[in-house]
Scaffold this motif. Structure first.
Motif, PDB file in Angstrom:
ATOM      1  N   GLU A  73     -17.468  39.305  12.885  1.00  0.00           N
ATOM      2  CA  GLU A  73     -16.171  39.955  12.752  1.00  0.00           C
ATOM      3  C   GLU A  73     -16.225  41.398  13.231  1.00  0.00           C
ATOM      4  O   GLU A  73     -17.154  42.144  12.904  1.00  0.00           O
ATOM      5  N   GLY A  74     -15.229  41.772  14.016  1.00  0.00           N
ATOM      6  CA  GLY A  74     -15.144  43.151  14.506  1.00  0.00           C
ATOM      7  C   GLY A  74     -15.981  43.422  15.730  1.00  0.00           C
ATOM      8  O   GLY A  74     -15.986  44.546  16.236  1.00  0.00           O
ATOM      9  N   THR A 131     -13.048  33.221  17.308  1.00  0.00           N
ATOM     10  CA  THR A 131     -12.616  34.607  17.498  1.00  0.00           C
ATOM     11  C   THR A 131     -11.096  34.632  17.527  1.00  0.00           C
ATOM     12  O   THR A 131     -10.472  34.080  18.441  1.00  0.00           O
ATOM     13  N   ARG A 132     -10.495  35.253  16.516  1.00  0.00           N
ATOM     14  CA  ARG A 132      -9.038  35.301  16.429  1.00  0.00           C
ATOM     15  C   ARG A 132      -8.505  36.625  16.969  1.00  0.00           C
ATOM     16  O   ARG A 132      -9.170  37.662  16.878  1.00  0.00           O
ATOM     17  N   LEU A 133      -7.292  36.587  17.532  1.00  0.00           N
ATOM     18  CA  LEU A 133      -6.639  37.800  18.017  1.00  0.00           C
ATOM     19  C   LEU A 133      -6.030  38.559  16.844  1.00  0.00           C
ATOM     20  O   LEU A 133      -5.546  37.952  15.885  1.00  0.00           O
ATOM     21  N   SER A 134      -6.039  39.873  16.930  1.00  0.00           N
ATOM     22  CA  SER A 134      -5.449  40.692  15.866  1.00  0.00           C
ATOM     23  C   SER A 134      -3.929  40.567  15.865  1.00  0.00           C
ATOM     24  O   SER A 134      -3.310  40.517  14.803  1.00  0.00           O
ATOM     25  N   LEU A 135      -3.323  40.544  17.056  1.00  0.00           N
ATOM     26  CA  LEU A 135      -1.861  40.462  17.162  1.00  0.00           C
ATOM     27  C   LEU A 135      -1.491  39.340  18.121  1.00  0.00           C
ATOM     28  O   LEU A 135      -1.079  39.580  19.257  1.00  0.00           O
ATOM     29  N   SER A 175      -3.526  31.959  19.404  1.00  0.00           N
ATOM     30  CA  SER A 175      -4.033  32.940  18.439  1.00  0.00           C
ATOM     31  C   SER A 175      -5.539  33.067  18.437  1.00  0.00           C
ATOM     32  O   SER A 175      -6.079  33.933  17.764  1.00  0.00           O
TER      33      SER A 175
END
Length: 804
Positions: free
Chosen positions: A590-591, A540-544, A551
């Motif tokens: 995702e999402g 799970t990656r961070l958007s920002l 990250s």
């Protein structure tokens, strides 16, 4: 907010209570007093001296030989290095035997051949911060006014015989950003009254409204503006008592006019600004929003570019002040100023906050406007400042003021009931007691058949709803007087859940066996996120993300624990045992929000036991860590349902790793970190474990049953089985238990042998079997019959034969 105890005495009687006791009462009433600073603590023996003679030291260019009168007929010689010392001055003298801040004791000395009996002091040497000393005395000694008595206590003259209460105010209590506001609070606590300063002065025949015209374009930003004009002002230092009051409050003295505006700001909580009337460039004040790109040079000599969000005071054409924040250099009061335009106004807090933030200017004035000032004190503060300027600067005040006033003066009226107050507080306060509390606060209050109606004074802008009235009653009645009661009901709030209680038990056990708790980041790099994961998942990656190293959300706690081991070992802490309970994040696609699962992980390296006297050292190994987990499972009552199986996992040593199962469910693993991983991190042999805490703590356990102490003896048989090397000892144990029947109680491995006496690729595993029947004593025939079933089962499943 710094509150001088002596200054506070001018407005409210606190003579019967010490500063420390007052601080305690204020804190208990809801405003934290962060500290009480006794200004003269540790200082003694400092008097006012009169310099009778001064001549340069014959053996030193930068030293002066002074003859100083200390009063009572005592005259001494003092060698002083200050450049500004001179004949006729009255100065602070630390006499022989005096003690200065830092326990610095004054003794007789000889400097370049001349005796010195004391020390002429600067304000800094008396404990006053350099940033608070006026520029005139920032370098060199301090000089008292001529009317000070020789021989008097210098600390008393400087108001250092005082205590300063440091109030840690929350944003809603801006009413206490003034001495009068604090006085109201203290009067309510002590049940006394507040005395306001008497304001009266003479005016000249000329009217202020004829000397200045006032136009307000930004009416919402500035609903109230008062301008007074004062002529024939003489700029000079302010009186000593005023300078010391300002320094005690953390403000540096400048001159009489500026000091008076700052003094009134502290007294009333109302910011003021003094313009040089002759430097305004017109007889007009226009308050408006700035034009885009418009510029102003402020008092700190910085040119600032304005936007349409900034409020400015102008002379009709160009800005002369950034409203509520800082004045302009083009209208600054100078030493030759003779006419003052005094501004007292009410500005919108949001607008002032924007200007302050955009220009990085945080002033005493802006801080008060942002939090809100009392519109009823705007005029009073202007009148008080005019009185002081007339008194201490020789000013002639013009009649009246130029005024713009469209402020909403409607007072808040809030009602509550005695029943509501007592229900919220869990108390039984009478209507009379509640009314008395609001009377002490100087709120207009009426009581009618249990309904309390309060008219809130404008100085208390924080009181807007019914719950605010309840809070006022609670804090002044005394939080300590709220009774302690046990909650009643079907469930007790605040009790630990079964899961939380077990988790606490886990932490206590691990700390009891010598592990220290660690808390590491949930965020890691994409590369590290999947390492040592008990359960495979997408990352799970961070958007920002803040950085690439932070990250992604972690899937295991072990990578960060290993980094913590490395950090400690690099600092010569070579025995480190850590555990952590924390969440990992399993992706749901995702999402979508990931699922959090709680894990228990540990990492141990170095020596486990060291007995230097006996010369014993035991490094940590697989069985030490497994023993820790066995003890944990025993504490949780899981011993009978836990099993270990040899395993190979990425990042782990292929021959020293086992997976942990509850029944057939994988709940974790334990073992040594792979040698490659150890080398990358400069670690010696390091052992780790990771367990699914949720799975362990939610196992449904059978009710514990107790049995009586057996009356009949048990029978033990030992067997050594020769099997192929790849056969797992634990599998043999399972087969023995299944075949042993109801009489077989315990099976333990006590020896494993591989060597010359066995065939190649063979090993001998020895087991101890205990047979027992609680109803009777087993005969040899019974035991032999059960034992033969065991031998037959292991022979059929593993080809095991008894070792001869």
């Amino acid at each position: 907010m710094y509150v001088s105890y002596k200054w506070l005495q001018q407005y409210v009687d606190v003579s019967d209570i010490t500063p420390s006791d007052l601080a305690e009462k204020i804190t208990r009433s809801g405003i934290e007093v962060e500290g009480v600073d006794v200004l003269n603590e540790g200082i003694s023996g400092v008097v006012v001296g009169h310099v009778l003679e001064r001549e340069q030291h014959q053996n030193a260019d930068k030293l002066n030989k002074c003859l100083v009168d200390l009063g009572n007929g005592e005259t001494v010689q003092i060698i002083c290095g200050a450049a500004n010392v001179d004949k006729g001055q009255k100065v602070a003298v630390a006499t022989v035997g005096a003690v200065l801040p830092g326990n610095f004791k004054i003794k007789k000395a000889k400097l370049r051949g001349e005796e010195s009996h004391g020390m002429i002091c600067s304000l800094q040497e008396l404990g006053i911060e350099s940033k608070l000393v006026s520029k005139e005395y920032s370098e060199g000694i301090f000089v008292f006014p001529n009317d000070v008595e020789v021989g008097a206590d210098a600390l008393a003259q400087l108001n250092l015989n005082d205590s300063i209460l440091e109030l840690g105010l929350t944003p809603n209590r801006s009413d206490c950003l003034s001495m009068l506001g604090v006085a109201h609070e203290v009067a309510a606590i002590l049940g006394t009254s507040v005395t306001y300063p008497e304001v009266s002065y003479e005016t000249v025949s000329e009217k202020a409204s004829e000397a200045i015209s006032l136009t307000i374009e930004a009416k919402q930003d500035n609903p109230l503006y008062i301008a007074k004009v004062i002529k024939n002002v003489k700029i000079a230092p302010s009186p000593l008592w005023m300078q010391t009051r300002l320094m005690a409050a953390g403000i540096r003295p400048h001159n009489n006019v500026v000091d008076i505006t700052n003094f009134v700001l502290l007294e009333y909580g109302q910011p003021l600004h003094a313009f040089d009337y002759d430097r305004l460039g017109s007889k007009e004040i226009l308050v408006r929003r700035a034009k885009a790109g418009e510029k102003i040079v402020t008092l700190d000599d910085q040119e600032r570019t304005l936007t349409e969000e900034h409020l400015v005071i102008t002379n009709g054409t160009e800005p002369v002040a950034l409203a509520g924040v800082m004045g302009g250099a083009n209208s600054e009061v100078h030493s030759d100023t003779t006419t003052i335009l005094l501004e007292s106004a009410l500005f919108d807090g949001g607008t002032i906050r924007t200007s302050s933030k955009d220009h990085g200017l945080r002033s005493e004035a802006s801080a008060r406007f942002e939090k809100g000032v009392d519109h009823n004190r705007v005029r009073a503060a202007a009148e008080r400042a005019a009185q002081l300027i007339a008194q201490y600067a020789g000013g002639e005040v013009l009649q009246g003021s130029a005024i713009f006033d469209e402020v909403n003066k409607e007072q808040a009226v809030i009602s509550t009931t005695v029943e509501k107050i007592n229900a919220v507080l869990g108390m039984n306060i009478s209507s009379e007691e509640i009314k008395a509390i609001f009377d002490r606060l100087q709120f207009e209050v009426t009581s009618d058949n249990g309904t309390i109606t309060v008219t809130v004074p404008s100085r208390r802008g924080d009181i807007t709803i019914e719950e605010d009235l309840v809070e006022e009653v609670a804090r002044l009645y005394g939080y300590d007087n709220i009774p302690t009661t046990l909650p009643v009901g079907a469930s007790i709030p605040g009790k630990l859940t079964e899961y939380q209680a077990k988790r606490r038990k886990v932490r206590r056990y691990l700390e009891g066996v010598g592990l220290c708790q660690a808390i590491t980041y949930s965020l890691t790099s994409t590369e590290k996120a999947t390492k040592f994961a008990l359960e495979q998942s997408e990352v799970t990656r961070l958007s920002l993300p803040m950085s690439e190293e932070r990250s992604a959300l972690r899937l295991s706690l072990i990578p960060h624990l290993l980094e913590t081991l490395k950090y400690n070992i690099a600092r010569q802490i070579d025995q480190v045992s850590l555990y952590e309970t924390g969440s990992v994040f399993i992706s749901n696609g995702e999402g979508k929000q990931p699922t959090e699962k709680e894990r228990l992980s540990g990492a141990i390296t170095g020596l486990w036991h060291v007995h230097a006297w006996q010369g014993e050292k035991k490094p940590v190994d697989f069985y030490v860590v497994k023993g820790i987990l066995d003890g944990l499972f025993d504490v949780l009552g899981l011993t009978d349902v836990i099993s270990y199986k040899q395993a190979k996992r990425e990042g782990m040593h292929p021959g020293r790793t086992a997976e942990v199962f509850v029944a057939d469910n994988l709940v974790g693993y334990v073992g040594q970190a792979h040698p490659v991983v150890q080398k990358e991190l400069d670690l010696s042999e390091t052992f780790v474990f990771e367990l699914s805490l949720v799975d362990l703590l939610t196992v449904n356990l059978e009710e514990v049953r107790f049995a009586s102490i057996p009356r009949h003896p048990s029978s033990t048989r030992d067997i050594a089985l020769v099997v192929n090397s790849e056969v797992i000892a634990g599998d043999i144990k399972v087969a023995i238990i299944e075949a042993g029947g109801k009489w077989l109680q315990d099976v333990e491995v006590f020896d494993v042998y591989q060597g010359d006496r066995l065939e190649e690729n063979k090993k001998s595993v020895a087991y101890s079997l205990r047979y027992f029947d609680p109803e009777r004593t087993l005969t040899d025939e019974d035991v032999t019959k059960a034992h033969e079933k065991v031998l037959k089962a292991v022979e059929e499943k593993f080809g095991a034969v008894l070792r001869g």
